[in-house]
Design a protein around this motif. Sequence first.
Motif, PDB file in Angstrom:
ATOM      1  N   TRP A 395       0.708  -1.095   0.126  1.00 24.29           N
ATOM      2  CA  TRP A 395       0.081  -0.099   0.215  1.00 24.29           C
ATOM      3  C   TRP A 395       0.862   1.082   0.229  1.00 24.29           C
ATOM      4  O   TRP A 395       0.462   2.187  -0.604  1.00 24.29           O
ATOM      5  N   TYR A 396       1.922   1.123   0.717  1.00 27.11           N
ATOM      6  CA  TYR A 396       2.962   2.302   0.764  1.00 27.11           C
ATOM      7  C   TYR A 396       3.456   2.611  -0.798  1.00 27.11           C
ATOM      8  O   TYR A 396       3.540   3.801  -1.281  1.00 27.11           O
ATOM      9  N   ALA A 397       3.843   1.551  -1.603  1.00 24.93           N
ATOM     10  CA  ALA A 397       4.301   1.524  -2.960  1.00 24.93           C
ATOM     11  C   ALA A 397       3.161   2.134  -3.845  1.00 24.93           C
ATOM     12  O   ALA A 397       3.576   2.815  -4.891  1.00 24.93           O
ATOM     13  N   ARG A 398       2.198   1.681  -3.792  1.00 23.99           N
ATOM     14  CA  ARG A 398       0.986   1.848  -4.703  1.00 23.99           C
ATOM     15  C   ARG A 398       0.145   3.087  -4.355  1.00 23.99           C
ATOM     16  O   ARG A 398      -0.404   3.729  -5.436  1.00 23.99           O
ATOM     17  N   HIS A 399       0.037   3.566  -3.197  1.00 23.93           N
ATOM     18  CA  HIS A 399      -1.105   4.532  -2.983  1.00 23.93           C
ATOM     19  C   HIS A 399      -0.344   5.961  -2.471  1.00 23.93           C
ATOM     20  O   HIS A 399      -1.165   6.775  -2.500  1.00 23.93           O
ATOM     21  N   LEU A 400       0.875   5.941  -2.135  1.00 20.19           N
ATOM     22  CA  LEU A 400       1.317   7.099  -1.775  1.00 20.19           C
ATOM     23  C   LEU A 400       1.944   7.880  -2.942  1.00 20.19           C
ATOM     24  O   LEU A 400       3.037   7.017  -3.418  1.00 20.19           O
ATOM     25  N   ARG A 401       1.672   9.053  -3.311  1.00 19.36           N
ATOM     26  CA  ARG A 401       2.179   9.910  -4.107  1.00 19.36           C
ATOM     27  C   ARG A 401       3.227  10.951  -3.760  1.00 19.36           C
ATOM     28  O   ARG A 401       2.754  11.988  -2.940  1.00 19.36           O
ATOM     29  N   PHE A 402       4.633  10.748  -3.854  1.00 18.14           N
ATOM     30  CA  PHE A 402       5.467  11.510  -3.425  1.00 18.14           C
ATOM     31  C   PHE A 402       5.783  12.771  -4.134  1.00 18.14           C
ATOM     32  O   PHE A 402       5.458  12.870  -5.681  1.00 18.14           O
ATOM     33  N   ARG A 403       5.944  14.015  -3.563  1.00 13.64           N
ATOM     34  CA  ARG A 403       5.908  15.240  -4.161  1.00 13.64           C
ATOM     35  C   ARG A 403       6.907  16.144  -3.496  1.00 13.64           C
ATOM     36  O   ARG A 403       7.296  15.901  -2.235  1.00 13.64           O
ATOM     37  N   GLY A 404       7.338  17.261  -3.731  1.00 16.03           N
ATOM     38  CA  GLY A 404       8.095  18.124  -3.103  1.00 16.03           C
ATOM     39  C   GLY A 404       9.293  17.685  -2.366  1.00 16.03           C
ATOM     40  O   GLY A 404      10.129  16.876  -3.326  1.00 16.03           O
ATOM     41  N   ARG A 405       9.598  17.750  -1.205  1.00 15.62           N
ATOM     42  CA  ARG A 405      10.629  17.271  -0.368  1.00 15.62           C
ATOM     43  C   ARG A 405      10.477  15.974   0.067  1.00 15.62           C
ATOM     44  O   ARG A 405      11.147  15.457   1.235  1.00 15.62           O
ATOM     45  N   MET A 406       9.349  15.430   0.119  1.00 19.91           N
ATOM     46  CA  MET A 406       9.093  14.010   0.676  1.00 19.91           C
ATOM     47  C   MET A 406      10.194  12.896   0.460  1.00 19.91           C
ATOM     48  O   MET A 406      10.735  12.799  -0.369  1.00 19.91           O
ATOM     49  N   ARG A 407      10.386  12.277   1.514  1.00 17.93           N
ATOM     50  CA  ARG A 407      11.476  11.352   1.386  1.00 17.93           C
ATOM     51  C   ARG A 407      10.725   9.843   1.874  1.00 17.93           C
ATOM     52  O   ARG A 407       9.695  10.082   2.799  1.00 17.93           O
ATOM     53  N   GLY A 408      11.451   8.897   1.344  1.00 17.12           N
ATOM     54  CA  GLY A 408      10.823   7.389   1.891  1.00 17.12           C
ATOM     55  C   GLY A 408      11.764   6.385   1.558  1.00 17.12           C
ATOM     56  O   GLY A 408      12.487   6.407   0.993  1.00 17.12           O
ATOM     57  N   SER A 409      11.524   5.306   2.712  1.00 12.40           N
ATOM     58  CA  SER A 409      12.447   4.344   2.565  1.00 12.40           C
ATOM     59  C   SER A 409      11.829   2.957   3.211  1.00 12.40           C
ATOM     60  O   SER A 409      10.868   3.269   4.056  1.00 12.40           O
ATOM     61  N   LEU A 410      12.362   1.864   2.901  1.00 11.98           N
ATOM     62  CA  LEU A 410      12.040   0.668   3.534  1.00 11.98           C
ATOM     63  C   LEU A 410      13.298  -0.188   3.446  1.00 11.98           C
ATOM     64  O   LEU A 410      14.158  -0.020   2.812  1.00 11.98           O
ATOM     65  N   SER A 411      13.117  -1.592   3.762  1.00  8.10           N
ATOM     66  CA  SER A 411      14.011  -2.387   3.733  1.00  8.10           C
ATOM     67  C   SER A 411      14.132  -3.160   2.168  1.00  8.10           C
ATOM     68  O   SER A 411      13.469  -4.018   2.096  1.00  8.10           O
ATOM     69  N   GLY A 412      15.071  -2.425   1.241  1.00  6.10           N
ATOM     70  CA  GLY A 412      14.551  -2.961  -0.288  1.00  6.10           C
ATOM     71  C   GLY A 412      15.194  -4.275  -0.511  1.00  6.10           C
ATOM     72  O   GLY A 412      14.333  -5.053  -0.968  1.00  6.10           O
ATOM     73  N   THR A 413      16.374  -4.437  -0.030  1.00  4.28           N
ATOM     74  CA  THR A 413      16.818  -5.760  -0.583  1.00  4.28           C
ATOM     75  C   THR A 413      16.797  -7.012   0.328  1.00  4.28           C
ATOM     76  O   THR A 413      16.522  -8.150   0.074  1.00  4.28           O
ATOM     77  N   LEU A 414      17.133  -6.803   1.723  1.00  5.66           N
ATOM     78  CA  LEU A 414      16.946  -7.655   2.710  1.00  5.66           C
ATOM     79  C   LEU A 414      15.492  -7.986   2.914  1.00  5.66           C
ATOM     80  O   LEU A 414      15.132  -9.095   3.241  1.00  5.66           O
ATOM     81  N   ALA A 415      14.772  -6.866   2.816  1.00  6.51           N
ATOM     82  CA  ALA A 415      13.270  -7.209   3.026  1.00  6.51           C
ATOM     83  C   ALA A 415      12.811  -7.873   4.213  1.00  6.51           C
ATOM     84  O   ALA A 415      11.952  -8.586   4.363  1.00  6.51           O
ATOM     85  N   THR A 416      13.493  -7.218   5.256  1.00  7.04           N
ATOM     86  CA  THR A 416      13.379  -7.661   6.709  1.00  7.04           C
ATOM     87  C   THR A 416      12.165  -7.220   7.196  1.00  7.04           C
ATOM     88  O   THR A 416      11.718  -5.991   7.092  1.00  7.04           O
ATOM     89  N   MET A 417      11.629  -7.815   8.373  1.00 10.86           N
ATOM     90  CA  MET A 417      10.644  -7.387   9.214  1.00 10.86           C
ATOM     91  C   MET A 417      11.133  -6.566  10.314  1.00 10.86           C
ATOM     92  O   MET A 417      12.201  -6.792  10.703  1.00 10.86           O
TER      93      MET A 417
END
Length: 601
Positions: A395-417
């Motif tokens: 839902w983070y990937a599909r529903h949030l539209r980033f703009r301006g100075r917004m920053r975001g991240s997650l565990s991309g490669t390890l995909a750990t909980m």
Amino acid sequence: MSPKVSDHILERLRAWDVQYVFGYPGDGINGLLAAWGRADNKPVFVQARHEEMAAFEAVGYAKFSGRTGVCVATSGPGAIHLLNGLYDAKLDHVPVVALVGQTNRSAMGGSYQQEVDLLSLYKDVAAEYCQMVTVPEQLPNVLDRAMRTAAARRTVTAVIVPADVQELDYSPPEHAFKMVPSSLGAPQWTVVPEDDELRRAADVLNSGSKVAVLVGQGARSASRQVQQVAELLGAGVAKALLGKDVLPDTLPYVTGSIGLLGTRPSYELMRDCDTLLTIGSSFPYSQFLPEFGQARAVQIDLDPFMVGMRYPYEVNLVGDAARTLDRLLPLLIRKEDRDWYRTICDNTERWWEVMERRAGVEADPINPEYAIHALDHLLPDDVMVSADSGSAANWYARHLRFRGRMRGSLSGTLATMGPGVPYAIGAKFAHPDRPAIAIVGDGAMQMNGLAELITIAKYWQQWEDPRLVVAVLNNRDLNQVTWEMRAMEGAPSFLPSQQLPDIDYAGFARTLGLGAESAVSPDDVPGGWQRALTADRPFVLELRTDPAVPPIPPHATWDQIQAAAASVLRGDADRTAMVRQGFKAKLQELLPSFGGRHGRH
């Protein structure tokens, strides 16, 4: 009193302008802790509730600040606990330095309490640089090289300091044989490709009529140049999850995330293109890239070790993304035929309409897509968003539209909980004047997020902007794995492994003095977000979501969706009859956003 080795380590960290060290105490670092007391807590020791969380906080700090994160742990179990967070940093190419205690030198090799062969243990995660200090004269060189290597290679390094060495009087290396002096500073340099390579790349890109661009976190400094390339070539731009904040989602040709958690227009962009330009990404799923032989391809990456992977690229350019594109742009020819560009924009516009419809599908009690979609237009322009692994990441990937100075991240490669909440804590120390939001599932929250609420309660009054919202998607289910079982195995949910206890997350937050609210119906969601984002303190927003809303990948077929539906209907006997009977209707309503017999959108 002569300065100790531990005093010199902290002094050197200050010289490197390290502002925070995330950690947890233990007797293996007692010397360092005493030095912190003598140094008036500079750099600031940030006490996590667990060493793994300290490592995640260092990773979050590094990701959102662009600086090197530093974490510290005691010997034995403390050092072991750091590992998962350190691997998260290594796999996502984030600079983190780990300072780790060890038993006294006199006890090493004697099967002593908490003695672990840390050089062997850390050999992989800190493969670029891992050293143990056994005499004072090894410093400052060992620490300097750890800091410099972590920044230069964008990786994890480790410095192991036995407890008795921490207590020794410090003496610097001398101007003598077998002494290694050192100096401060990480030099700045720019890598750019040769002119001939740039011309080859331009020839490939100019020859294509349907250009697709894929960006990752390595393109973050090149947002302006990527936009210029896309507009010049009439290209669509898809984003790997770690590159979600590279370009605004409000640009009409930005198709959004790619991959299992991606969007339909990103899937179609790669499916139909004849030319691919990848910038600063090592996106691992080649099945979401063009078919082999379908597209001519160019890759740009700063790291020569990471080029030529994932796809048979015709030209591999090693260089800084912004500088490389600056030199490539004058060689590109504007494409006058804009049919491909219009198709991309139309597909993307329809996708966001689909997201609106999907968010509006009724659920029991709250559709998780609506829970996050309702946040989209409320996001502050300078917000920092972290997402945990699991269905929350969809839902983070599909529903949030980033703009301006917004920053975001997650565990991309390890995909750990588990990194969602500590990432947000690290982000707040990186930018205490900006709001942060952590989007986490109840599984990740129970794993470690609840404990890190205590860390938030401990430190939040030090932050200029007190807003840190922890949004918990409470569906009483380890939902991502549940859906993977259904889609990949055709198996119903195995309740002993998947069902979670129902916890009062908001109630727990209130006991810590944090703001909190539970949203139990769709009507509660918009107001809940608004109150969370305007609160005068950190806030836990518990959202009671429906586990029967599927995180269907963009390439799912009707047969796969039917198999998942069948597994739900023959299993999950504890689910209410209303949910089970309504499941197929939900799928029918959601399906138009995917391929198959009901159309492309």
